[in-house]
Design an enzyme around this catalytic site. Structure first.
Site, PDB file in Angstrom:
ATOM      1  N   SER A   1      -9.607   2.182   2.425  1.00  0.00           N
ATOM      2  CA  SER A   1      -8.547   2.894   1.734  1.00  0.00           C
ATOM      3  C   SER A   1      -7.520   1.966   1.074  1.00  0.00           C
ATOM      4  O   SER A   1      -6.645   2.424   0.349  1.00  0.00           O
ATOM      5  CB  SER A   1      -7.825   3.818   2.726  1.00  0.00           C
ATOM      6  OG  SER A   1      -7.154   3.069   3.735  1.00  0.00           O
TER       7      SER A   1
ATOM      8  N   SER B   1     -10.745  -0.169   6.288  1.00  0.00           N
ATOM      9  CA  SER B   1      -9.931  -0.058   5.077  1.00  0.00           C
ATOM     10  C   SER B   1      -9.315  -1.350   4.584  1.00  0.00           C
ATOM     11  O   SER B   1      -8.811  -1.401   3.458  1.00  0.00           O
ATOM     12  CB  SER B   1      -8.828   0.985   5.285  1.00  0.00           C
ATOM     13  OG  SER B   1      -9.389   2.271   5.383  1.00  0.00           O
TER      14      SER B   1
ATOM     15  N   LYS C   1       0.845  -1.197   0.000  1.00  0.00           N
ATOM     16  CA  LYS C   1       0.000   0.000   0.000  1.00  0.00           C
ATOM     17  C   LYS C   1       0.878   1.244   0.000  1.00  0.00           C
ATOM     18  O   LYS C   1       1.928   1.284   0.646  1.00  0.00           O
ATOM     19  CB  LYS C   1      -0.909  -0.039   1.235  1.00  0.00           C
ATOM     20  CG  LYS C   1      -1.993   1.013   1.273  1.00  0.00           C
ATOM     21  CD  LYS C   1      -2.925   0.754   2.455  1.00  0.00           C
ATOM     22  CE  LYS C   1      -4.051   1.773   2.537  1.00  0.00           C
ATOM     23  NZ  LYS C   1      -4.975   1.477   3.666  1.00  0.00           N
TER      24      LYS C   1
END
Length: 468
Positions: free
Chosen positions: A158, A182, A83
């Site tokens: 996210s 997320s 990420k």
């Protein structure tokens, strides 16, 4: 949509067996994924910084080491993407922010160090909203990530880039993080698996929020077994976190037991009255029957978690002021700016009340789990929404007061200090994925994975591939 037997859609565990039996090499596996990224990556916009040369160099070195009889660990040769909130030494990490568009960290985050030591091959960084703010992956640096099952829809957030990359066959493994859903929301939106571990299971090293337990790092994958594989590597004690759990990851390395007969399962269709889109509700309503068919003892419960609302919002607001209050207001997006302003309004009395609410809720839910092994509930209150829509404004006829409110079904769970997984549960009539959330009592991460694994085996929804 349908099932695919392409190399890049095999599970990580299957890829590992091919590598160990020398049927493929790490270089061949990296090349297959890089070709896949070249073919469909632009459509989905999941991997925003590609490290093709680094991936090939790492893979070739692993092949040379394997030829000499040296295997680096359980992830030897498996591609992974991190990420864009996760620091990677020498590789651009933007946090989805204009302020850090050219930022290159000097050191790796703990999960990167552990995965690399276990032989993982980094192919790039996955998209995220600015500083991970929100459950829709879009930012001013890279734009929006699209849902592989319908490119006009959101991939969630996210960790939306990670979920979309997995669903598209760009990588078999990815990391993510979760404060308000997320790891779980994008997994639900993209028909993959995301595990929010018990806080401290995957330690962090924060210079400003070392004691903050709402935000956690965790694994994402296309199967529960693969998520457990990654957990076996990234979990384990580290002195950089004051609440790190003093257990290594070995429990996650063994094959998951699919037998859930006799387990006590509580099912809540709305967590005490939350509005849920009828399409989502219809899909998640099938979960109790599946688990009962596997021999679990399933009971629908009326569980009111509404006191988590104030606790979560207060503690989140305080965190945003602490972490981002010093950034120039004109250089951050509206979601970050709004959260910081919410933080400025937090009072000592408000923080005290949030702690009281959270403590009482922890004790009440701990007692609830004396009677049940897991709680099953919706992950998200809606299916994937249009990608050009900033956030969900209405759920089942109920207006949402702000960009956070549509994710209560996820962020209320974050307050409980509990592990929770999103596992594919089915599709809406339009073909949009819907996940179901499996929640355990604190520290029962392995139980959550076992139930998710059994559910996955019984349904097979995770094997349905997007029409890319």
């Amino acid at each position: 949509m349908g099932e695919s037997t392409e190399l890049f859609y095999l599970s990580a565990l299957e890829m590992r067996e091919l590598l160990r039996s020398r049927q493929i090499s790490a270089t061949e596996l990296a090349e297959a994924h890089l070709r896949r990224i070249d073919e469909v990556g632009r459509e989905v916009n999941a991997i925003v910084t590609l490290t093709a040369d680094l991936a090939l160099a790492q893979a070739r070195q692993l092949d040379e080491d394997a030829a000499r009889g040296h295997w680096h660990g359980p992830l030897h040769g498996l591609p992974i993407a991190y990420k864009d909130l996760t620091d990677t030494a020498g590789v651009r990490t933007t946090y989805g922010s204009r302020l850090f568009a050219d930022h290159v960290p000097a050191a790796d985050a703990l999960v990167v160090r552990r995965a690399r030591a276990a032989g993982a091959v980094m192919v790039g960084k996955t998209n995220t909203p600015e500083f991970g703010t929100g459950s829709h992956t879009v930012n001013e640096v890279f734009g929006a990530t699209r849902n592989p099952y319908d490119l006009s829809r959101s991939a969630g957030g996210s960790s939306g880039g990670a979920a979309a990359a997995l669903a598209s066959g760009l990588v078999p493994l990815a990391d993510g993080s979760d404060m308000g859903g997320s790891l779980r929301n994008p997994a639900s939106f993209c028909n993959v698996v995301g595990l929010r571990p018990t806080p401290g299971r995957v330690p962090d090293a924060s210079p400003t929020s070392a004691w903050f337990t709402l935000g956690v790092a965790g694994p994402m994958a296309r199967t529960v077994g693969d998520a457990a594989l990654l957990m076996s590597v990234i979990s384990g004690f580290a002195p950089t976190s004051p609440f790190a759990i003093r257990e290594d990851g070995s429990a996650f390395a063994a094959p998951l037991d699919p037998d859930v007969s006799g387990l006590r399962v509580a099912f809540s269709p709305d967590l005490g009255g939350l509005p849920v889109d009828p399409r989502t509700a219809a899909v998640t309503a099938r979960a109790p029957e599946v688990l009962a068919g596997l021999g679990a003892k399933v009971e629908q419960v009326d569980l009111d978690l509404s006191s988590a609302e104030e606790a979560f919002r207060t503690l989140r607001a305080w965190h945003y002021l602490n972490a981002f209050g010093g950034l120039p207001a004109d250089m951050v997006g509206p979601n970050v700016a709004w959260n910081v302003e919410q933080g400025r309004a937090v009072t000592a009395a408000g923080l005290a009340r949030a702690e009281q609410l959270r403590s009482a809720l922890f004790q009440r839910v701990n007692a609830f789990f004396d009677g049940y092994d897991v709680l099953v509930a919706p992950v998200s209150q809606v299916p994937p929404f249009p990608v050009d829509q900033p956030y969900v404004t209405e759920v089942a006829g109920t207006r949402m007061p702000d960009y956070l409110a549509w994710m209560r079904s996820a962020y209320w769970i974050s307050v409980l200090h509990a592990p929770a997984a999103s596992v594919p549960c089915g599709f809406t009539p339009e073909g949009l994925p819907v996940g179901v959330q499996i929640i355990g009592r604190p520290w029962a991460d392995l139980t959550v994975l076992r139930v998710a694994h059994a559910f996955e085996r019984a349904t097979g929804h995770g094997g349905v591939r997007p029409p890319l």
